[in-house]
Every structure is written in C-alpha cells, then in structure tokens.
Write an enzyme that holds these catalytic residues in place. Structure first.
Site, PDB file in Angstrom:
ATOM      1  CG  ASN A  40      -0.589  -0.108   2.620  1.00  0.00           C
ATOM      2  OD1 ASN A  40       0.674  -0.954   2.642  1.00  0.00           O
ATOM      3  ND2 ASN A  40      -0.851   0.860   3.487  1.00  0.00           N
ATOM      4  CB  ILE A  41       1.559   3.697  -2.351  1.00  0.00           C
ATOM      5  CG1 ILE A  41       2.620   2.589  -2.513  1.00  0.00           C
ATOM      6  CG2 ILE A  41       2.508   5.045  -2.340  1.00  0.00           C
ATOM      7  CD1 ILE A  41       3.015   2.289  -4.254  1.00  0.00           C
ATOM      8  CD  GLU A  42      -1.332   4.902   4.666  1.00  0.00           C
ATOM      9  OE1 GLU A  42      -2.133   4.269   5.277  1.00  0.00           O
ATOM     10  OE2 GLU A  42      -0.963   5.908   5.320  1.00  0.00           O
ATOM     11  CB  CYS A  51      -5.165  -1.214  -2.569  1.00  0.00           C
ATOM     12  SG  CYS A  51      -6.574  -0.381  -1.815  1.00  0.00           S
ATOM     13  CD  GLU A  53      -5.193  -5.820  -1.949  1.00  0.00           C
ATOM     14  OE1 GLU A  53      -4.436  -4.759  -1.848  1.00  0.00           O
ATOM     15  OE2 GLU A  53      -5.952  -6.087  -1.217  1.00  0.00           O
ATOM     16  CB  CYS A  84     -10.686  -2.490  -0.989  1.00  0.00           C
ATOM     17  SG  CYS A  84      -9.932  -1.825  -2.359  1.00  0.00           S
ATOM     18  CB  CYS A  87      -8.098  -4.419  -4.787  1.00  0.00           C
ATOM     19  SG  CYS A  87      -7.109  -3.276  -4.487  1.00  0.00           S
TER      20      CYS A  87
END
Length: 124
Positions: A40-42, A51, A53, A84, A87
């Site tokens: 994940n990359i916020e 996300c 995935e 989610c 994804c």
C-alpha cells in the site's frame, strides 16, 4: 507457509503508510509462474492512496503478464485482510477465477467475494 503468503509478508516492510500505520503486502502469481509483489502507498489526499493489490496487478500488466492466477494479501496486524472493492474489480478484469490466499490459510476465489462484478460483457 504458502509461498505467496511468504512473499507478501516480505513486502510489508516496503509499505508507505505515514497516515494509517497499517502496512499491507501482496504477492501475485501469473500463469507464467512470475511473482509480483505490491504494497500500500498512502497519500495525504486519501483518494490517491493505492492498495497493495492494485500495485502488484499494475506491475504485472505493465510487463505484459495479464493472466493472474493467484494472489496473497497480508497486513501488519497479522489478521486476515481481504481485497477492497476496487481491487476486486481490477482483479476481475484479468481473471474472475483468481485464487485469493489469506494469512489464516483460507483460500477463496474472486467470484466468491465479488459475485456480481461489472464485466466487459456489458460492452458486447
């Protein structure tokens, strides 16, 4: 331990999560046997967060590997985590029968968790 779960777990350390503190790691396998990982990359604009995935899927597709067979998803909490909705829809585009491995060793299919996906059939 499942080799995809192991690969996803190794990727956890690469997550960029300064806001939630939750690391999510993913590993997917294509029909060619190639493994792609993702994290994940916020972003401070939460809608721009990506996300794990989708990162893995986009890496595979960008290298021409679109036949995704299996995917594993893990979280830094150690609790099982499911893809989610976004994804799930992205995965459905490439293989509705994708196997999903969870950290509790449960294996589901994408069709089980997204039974009424929007598909390219609507364009025919």
């Amino acid at each position: 331990m499942n080799f995809l779960i192991e690969a996803a777990t190794k990727s956890l350390k690469k997550a960029y999560n300064p806001y939630s503190g939750l690391s999510v790691g993913c590993a997917l396998k294509t029909s060619s046997g190639k493994i792609y990982d993702g994290v994940n990359i916020e972003n401070s604009v939460f809608g721009l967060t990506m996300c794990a995935e989708r990162v893995a899927v986009f890496k595979a597709v960008s290298e021409g590997n679109v036949d995704i067979e299996e995917i594993a998803v893990v979280a830094s909490t150690g609790k099982p985590i499911y893809p989610c909705g976004a994804c799930r829809q992205v995965l459905f585009e490439f293989n509705p029968k994708t196997k999903i491995h969870l950290s509790d060793e449960k294996i589901l299919t994408l069709l089980e968790i997204l039974p009424f996906a929007f598909s390219k059939d609507v364009f025919e």
